[in-house]
Enzyme design. Structure first.
Site, PDB file in Angstrom:
ATOM      1  N   CYS A 112       3.615  17.523 -14.250  1.00 39.92           N
ATOM      2  CA  CYS A 112       3.574  19.038 -14.051  1.00 39.92           C
ATOM      3  C   CYS A 112       4.700  19.337 -15.576  1.00 39.92           C
ATOM      4  O   CYS A 112       5.223  18.396 -16.215  1.00 39.92           O
ATOM      5  CB  CYS A 112       2.702  19.853 -13.703  1.00 39.92           C
ATOM      6  SG  CYS A 112       1.879  21.140 -14.452  1.00 39.92           S
ATOM      7  N   HIS A 239      -1.701  17.485 -11.952  1.00 38.34           N
ATOM      8  CA  HIS A 239      -1.290  17.663 -10.695  1.00 38.34           C
ATOM      9  C   HIS A 239      -2.441  16.115  -9.807  1.00 38.34           C
ATOM     10  O   HIS A 239      -3.112  16.991  -8.765  1.00 38.34           O
ATOM     11  CB  HIS A 239      -1.741  19.468  -9.335  1.00 38.34           C
ATOM     12  CG  HIS A 239      -0.605  19.769 -10.519  1.00 38.34           C
ATOM     13  ND1 HIS A 239       0.614  20.081 -10.247  1.00 38.34           N
ATOM     14  CD2 HIS A 239      -1.155  20.643 -11.456  1.00 38.34           C
ATOM     15  CE1 HIS A 239       1.323  20.681 -10.650  1.00 38.34           C
ATOM     16  NE2 HIS A 239       0.867  21.390 -11.796  1.00 38.34           N
ATOM     17  N   GLU A 241      -1.465  15.484  -6.739  1.00 35.75           N
ATOM     18  CA  GLU A 241      -1.752  15.754  -5.501  1.00 35.75           C
ATOM     19  C   GLU A 241      -3.044  16.440  -4.807  1.00 35.75           C
ATOM     20  O   GLU A 241      -3.167  16.652  -3.842  1.00 35.75           O
ATOM     21  CB  GLU A 241      -0.145  16.571  -4.727  1.00 35.75           C
ATOM     22  CG  GLU A 241      -0.086  18.143  -5.201  1.00 35.75           C
ATOM     23  CD  GLU A 241       0.690  17.855  -7.044  1.00 35.75           C
ATOM     24  OE1 GLU A 241       0.168  16.952  -7.668  1.00 35.75           O
ATOM     25  OE2 GLU A 241       0.974  18.741  -7.480  1.00 35.75           O
TER      26      GLU A 241
HETATM   27  N1  LIG Z   1       2.366  23.375 -12.867  1.00 35.44           N
HETATM   28  C1  LIG Z   1       3.729  23.189 -13.580  1.00 35.44           C
HETATM   29  O1  LIG Z   1       4.245  22.164 -13.269  1.00 35.44           O
HETATM   30  C2  LIG Z   1       3.811  24.311 -14.649  1.00 35.44           C
HETATM   31  C3  LIG Z   1       4.667  23.599 -16.222  1.00 35.44           C
HETATM   32  C4  LIG Z   1       4.925  24.477 -17.126  1.00 35.44           C
HETATM   33  N2  LIG Z   1       5.922  25.004 -16.382  1.00 35.44           N
HETATM   34  C5  LIG Z   1       3.935  25.421 -17.508  1.00 35.44           C
HETATM   35  O2  LIG Z   1       3.289  25.922 -17.337  1.00 35.44           O
HETATM   36  O3  LIG Z   1       3.734  24.301 -19.247  1.00 35.44           O
END
Ligand SMILES: NC(=O)CC[C@H](N)C(=O)O
Length: 280
Positions: A112, A239, A241
């Site tokens: 992310c 994600h 995970e």
């Molecule tokens: N969950 C995250 O890593 C978000 C990444 C980044 N801050 C976004 O909002 O896109």
């Protein structure tokens, strides 16, 4: 599981580079996913928590011991993981960690925010766009390589966040990510983000070698990046995970640990043939 854990022989050192301020269970799923992947490789994970801000040049002046120790730890690890996160604290340090991984062929998984960090790093140091940034960290950047998602989430009321399970299609079945998902044509993973890679920069980044190998159904929202000339350099907007389980490790965490221990190519060469299905 406990029995298996006791019998693990070797250890693999994993650098987790993040903001890490205060107590947070935000990284719990990542740590568990690392454990699942390590156990599948008969290894114990040794997670080295590196505060990204300690890697920054500023820290060399203000807290030289922490700076030296953070770099020493980073260099001693077999792989580097930059997990998800919000806010600008530690971002320059995460960019340096991604640069180190890229330049030194150290296996890297960016999740992310970790994907967005890779895009900023590559834009700055390979494309030469010195002030390239995400709009999240610099709203005035002349090169917004990561931008706010205009529509937010249309299906999840009351949120500007893009959340939940969504499908990613692999553009090229030959990419490492598709292979790791058992040669699937697509995969469903969970999301939680507000920003995305700016489609206007995809052409430049790809011509310079950073390949966007997975996207959403529109083909415009980038979900997975890979660096082909590297043993394992993967960034994902989702994600992975969250769907990792004991005995069923997340494909990308498994790939990271296999690459960190020199076993990735052997593993990939023994996978089943191409499938047109979706990996759930
Ligand atoms: N969950 C995250 O890593 C978000 C990444 C980044 N801050 C976004 O909002 O896109």
């Amino acid at each position: 599981m406990a029995e298996t854990y006791d019998n693990l022989s070797g250890t693999v050192k994993i650098a987790m580079v993040g903001k890490f301020t205060g107590l947070s269970d935000a990284y719990l799923s990542v740590v568990k996913a690392l454990l699942h992947a390590c156990v599948a490789c008969s290894l114990r994970p040794s997670v080295e928590w590196i505060a990204a801000s300690d890697l920054e040049d500023e820290s060399a002046r203000t807290t030289p011991e922490a700076h030296a120790s953070a770099w020493e730890t980073l260099k001693s690890c077999a792989c580097i993981l930059v997990p998800g996160g919000f806010g600008d604290r530690g971002v320059p340090g995460m960019i340096l960690a991604a640069k180190f991984a890229r330049e030194n062929s150290v296996p890297y998984l960016g999740i992310c925010l970790g994907l967005q960090i890779s895009v900023i790093e590559y834009s700055r140091y390979v494309l030469g766009l010195e002030r390239a940034n995400s709009e999240e960290f610099d709203s005035q950047t002349p090169h917004p390589v990561v931008i706010f998602m205009p529509e937010g989430s249309g299906t999840h009321m009351g949120s500007t966040m893009r959340l939940g399970s969504r499908i990613t299609f692999f553009k090229n079945p030959d990419c490492v990510t598709s292979k790791l998902y058992q040669n699937s044509a697509s995969v469903v993973e969970r999301h939680r983000h507000k920003y995305e890679v700016n489609p206007d920069f995809i052409g430049q980044l790809e011509s310079a070698g950073l390949k966007f190998v997975g996207s959403d159904e529109s083909g415009r929202r980038m979900e997975v990046l890979e660096l082909r000339s590297h043993p394992y350099y993967i960034g994902v907007q989702f994600h992975p995970e969250f769907k990792s389980r004991p005995g069923r490790p997340s494909a990308l965490f498994l790939g990271l640990i296999l690459a960190a221990t020199g076993r990735l190519q052997t593993y990939l060469s023994h996978l089943p043939g191409l499938s047109s299905g979706t990996s759930q």
